[in-house]
Design an enzyme around this catalytic site. Sequence first.
Site, mmCIF file in Angstrom:
data_model
loop_
_atom_site.group_PDB
_atom_site.id
_atom_site.type_symbol
_atom_site.label_atom_id
_atom_site.label_comp_id
_atom_site.label_asym_id
_atom_site.label_seq_id
_atom_site.Cartn_x
_atom_site.Cartn_y
_atom_site.Cartn_z
ATOM 1 N N LYS A 9 0.766 -1.353 -0.078
ATOM 2 C CA LYS A 9 -0.243 0.031 -0.016
ATOM 3 C C LYS A 9 0.730 1.397 -0.088
ATOM 4 O O LYS A 9 2.167 1.136 0.338
ATOM 5 C CB LYS A 9 -0.995 -0.022 1.177
ATOM 6 N N TYR A 49 -12.405 -1.791 -3.852
ATOM 7 C CA TYR A 49 -12.955 -2.011 -2.691
ATOM 8 C C TYR A 49 -14.490 -1.893 -2.740
ATOM 9 O O TYR A 49 -15.103 -1.335 -1.710
ATOM 10 C CB TYR A 49 -12.445 -1.009 -1.462
ATOM 11 N N ASN A 112 -1.967 -0.032 6.679
ATOM 12 C CA ASN A 112 -1.668 -1.069 7.383
ATOM 13 C C ASN A 112 -0.781 -1.948 6.284
ATOM 14 O O ASN A 112 -0.451 -3.324 6.355
ATOM 15 C CB ASN A 112 -2.677 -2.238 7.773
ATOM 16 N N HIS A 115 -2.179 -5.357 1.546
ATOM 17 C CA HIS A 115 -3.544 -6.250 1.013
ATOM 18 C C HIS A 115 -3.425 -7.477 0.698
ATOM 19 O O HIS A 115 -2.577 -7.804 0.115
ATOM 20 C CB HIS A 115 -4.410 -5.347 0.349
ATOM 21 N N GLU A 126 -10.080 -9.897 -7.566
ATOM 22 C CA GLU A 126 -9.172 -8.949 -7.383
ATOM 23 C C GLU A 126 -7.846 -9.262 -8.551
ATOM 24 O O GLU A 126 -7.392 -8.099 -8.937
ATOM 25 C CB GLU A 126 -8.841 -8.887 -5.986
#
Length: 137
Positions: A9, A49, A112, A115, A126
């Site tokens: 990310k 998302y 975080n 993913h 995805e």
Amino acid sequence: MERTLAIIKPDAVEQRLIGRIVARIEEAGFTIRAMRLEHLTKKEAEGFYAVHRERPFFGTLTDFMSSGPCVLMALEAPDAIRKWRALMGATDPAKADAGTLRREFGSSIERNATHGSDALETAAFELGYFFRGMEIR
Ligand code: CMP
């Protein structure tokens, strides 16, 4: 063999952690089948998302995911989905086990670091969202 989508990310890319995270992926035995640096638009992050669109954090999550470049990867290994989720650790870095990527490199539940797809159907969606078939060898 199984494949999963992995993302490094924007928070981790900004901190120059790409090399360390990719090293951990390779050391864990995954084969990287496709990899690309991409700065997502807000719309692209929203599409990715979409399952979370009703959640209160959807706006800030998609702002963050479009705030800078990500690394998108197709990872392959036996049991790749579960294995990549184990290497990442819990979604919230504060709750992730010691030695996991999110514990080591994440700073909040939103920032975080990584993913991963959470199930076979999600992985198919995805991977297809970011890679055309011929890009994954
Ligand atoms: P990820 O695995 O990319 O899947 C959805 C993301 O939404 C998740 O990681 C977190 O970054 C984010 N997320 C999940 N729950 C929350 C929350 N309660 N507040 C903010 N962000 C969240």
